[in-house]
Design an enzyme around this catalytic site. Sequence first.
Site, short mmCIF file in Angstrom:
data_model
loop_
_atom_site.label_atom_id
_atom_site.label_comp_id
_atom_site.label_asym_id
_atom_site.label_seq_id
_atom_site.Cartn_x
_atom_site.Cartn_y
_atom_site.Cartn_z
N HIS A 82 11.57 -20.80 9.13
CA HIS A 82 12.84 -20.63 8.54
C HIS A 82 13.99 -21.39 9.20
O HIS A 82 14.98 -21.59 8.71
CB HIS A 82 13.27 -18.97 8.26
N HIS B 200 9.80 -22.93 15.58
CA HIS B 200 11.13 -23.27 15.79
C HIS B 200 11.67 -24.66 16.78
O HIS B 200 12.06 -25.34 16.37
CB HIS B 200 12.04 -22.09 15.82
N LYS C 142 17.90 -23.46 7.79
CA LYS C 142 19.26 -23.40 8.40
C LYS C 142 20.01 -24.55 8.01
O LYS C 142 19.57 -25.76 8.36
CB LYS C 142 19.43 -23.13 9.77
N LYS D 96 13.77 -13.06 24.79
CA LYS D 96 14.61 -12.06 24.28
C LYS D 96 15.23 -11.42 25.48
O LYS D 96 15.02 -11.67 26.56
CB LYS D 96 13.41 -11.10 23.87
N LYS E 293 5.12 -18.00 9.32
CA LYS E 293 4.49 -18.50 10.75
C LYS E 293 4.42 -17.46 11.67
O LYS E 293 4.70 -16.12 11.31
CB LYS E 293 5.68 -19.42 11.20
N ARG F 141 0.84 -1.27 -0.06
CA ARG F 141 0.11 0.07 0.10
C ARG F 141 0.90 1.19 -0.01
O ARG F 141 1.04 2.05 1.15
CB ARG F 141 -0.74 -0.14 1.20
N ASP G 58 5.31 -17.26 19.08
CA ASP G 58 6.36 -16.89 18.11
C ASP G 58 7.48 -17.87 17.72
O ASP G 58 8.01 -18.09 16.65
CB ASP G 58 7.13 -15.47 18.71
N GLU H 23 18.03 -14.93 22.27
CA GLU H 23 18.43 -13.90 21.69
C GLU H 23 18.61 -12.49 22.61
O GLU H 23 17.98 -12.51 23.63
CB GLU H 23 17.00 -13.35 20.68
C1 BG6 Z 1 11.62 -15.23 13.93
C2 BG6 Z 1 10.72 -14.79 15.10
O1 BG6 Z 1 10.69 -16.36 13.61
O2 BG6 Z 1 12.89 -15.65 14.32
C3 BG6 Z 1 11.70 -13.54 15.81
O3 BG6 Z 1 9.53 -14.07 14.67
C4 BG6 Z 1 13.19 -13.99 15.99
O4 BG6 Z 1 11.10 -13.09 16.88
C5 BG6 Z 1 13.60 -14.61 14.95
O5 BG6 Z 1 14.02 -12.75 16.32
C6 BG6 Z 1 15.13 -15.33 15.13
O6 BG6 Z 1 15.51 -15.88 13.94
P1 BG6 Z 1 17.05 -16.11 13.69
O7 BG6 Z 1 17.24 -16.85 12.36
O8 BG6 Z 1 17.88 -14.55 13.62
O9 BG6 Z 1 17.59 -16.89 14.80
#
Ligand code: BG6
Length: 524
Positions: free
Chosen positions: A217, A279, A221, A377, A187, A79, A274, A255
């Site tokens: 994702h 994951h 990896k 986090k 996701k 948009r 999340d 993280e």
């Molecule tokens: C994402 C989450 O799927 O993965 C994020 O929504 C997170 O909150 C991220 O920071 C971390 O990905 P990676 O590849 O940096 O470990």
Amino acid sequence: MSVGAGRMGLEEVEVTPAKNTNPLPDPRDRRLPRLPDPCALVVFGVTSDLARKKLIPAVYDLANRGLLPPGFALLGFARRDWTHGDFAQLAREAVEKGARTPFREEVWERLDAGMKFVPGSFNDDEAFDRLVQTLDDLEHTHGIPGNVAFYLSIPPSAFPVVLKQMQRTGMASNEGSRGWRRVVVEKPFGFDQESAASLNELVDEVFTPAGVFRIDHYLGKETVQNLPAMRFANTLFEPIWNSHFVDSVQITMAEDVGIGTRAGFYDETGAARDVLQNHLLQLLALTAMEKPVSFNAEAIRYEKLKVLRAVSLPTDLAAYTVHGQYEQGWLAGRWVNGYLDEDGIPPESKTETYAAVRLGIETRRWAGVPFYLRTGKRLPRRVTEIAVLFKPAPHLPFDATDTTELGHNQLVVRVQPDEGVTLKFGSKVPGSAMEVRDVAMDFLFGEAFTEALPEAYERLILDVLLGDATLFPNNDEVIESWRVVDPIEDFWSGTAPCRYRAGSWGPRAADEMLARDGRRWRRP
Ligand code: BG6
């Protein structure tokens, strides 16, 4: 001659064939990467963080590695009142900032030649009609015969309206066209089991099941793909990969970052939805699954699903689940805000930024072995690892005072950073006494291989274009993962999260959870 001429980006690379060898690549050679058919990738929400930081750079990296077909188009939909030039500028900046491989003007120009921007909001019928027209035109302008992958880089709440638009315009259907149609859904897929099931019904109405790619994702990896390689390509690990030898498994995704600019999304979602739902449970499934009959989508999904179905929740959720929220604190020499002081977070928010849980797997292989999962986090550093902790040796023929530093044997798969594997075991300390102490044996991807590790999104986008769903969880896995997470979320919804200081390893309650079992978290 240049081998691979015609692959986007490879024309300039001169490869001199060895004497007496056929200079033409043999398409049956399985070492040669397969190229997707000429195709278009449409990114909905192309101005999103994900698109700028991950998707566009990954597309460029694929082009730079010669892995995109000569007929390739990248279409952005958002948009914004933008021209093609504005979009190209955003994409170029994203590539210069985020691409893994060096910037090459000639690769960029070829990518740019296939880029188009379609402005519009998701409820704007005309914009979607224009998109259909743009896709139709690609057959004549770029030789793309109707192969299209749609990437939904948009908030989950916008999925239904976009899917309905695709259905209305018929753009998701390949009836009467020679090409394929695929959709990539980010996701978390749904918000709980019920919403995931309805979202799935909707997606299934619009796309054929084989055309739906639910992305996680982490499965893209390299180090995660190495898990089945390590387990099933060797004889060493499998015999001890069970409750006879394994004491417990710890899966950590820590993280150091906070929530960045994603306050709206994150506050509605929280750490369990999340990360744990997808994951962490996927890492658990790959760690615990039986050997698939072959390495294809159907066989791997089947084995992962069996594990997810066997996952059991603790009966005492208060004792064996922990949710936390970070408070301000020092992290890597910087004073950082607490969650409640982050921009866009309501001051009374109860959303968790840390989640830890003990799960069981009710199979013959894993009965009685706790799987401890944690994510958070603003923890001290970014690290993801799977640690398999083995039982202590049943008897030591040495003087016990000399072996006090002996811990459990551990096999630690380092997903990131310092990608590799560490094996910890006891070794004799040089000297006249039989003193035994833990030592580490290390394998590092960066030292063992010259190839740089591709980004997860490179691999996954390529797989979508090739139609290979091996690294994508299917709907049953998603639903089963919600079966695990929903009761935890329900339980937490009545209670405030524990506080933890930014820069610490999480709430004290998480340490107490393991202490209850006579264990400790590994310090990664
Ligand atoms: C994402 C989450 O799927 O993965 C994020 O929504 C997170 O909150 C991220 O920071 C971390 O990905 P990676 O590849 O940096 O470990």
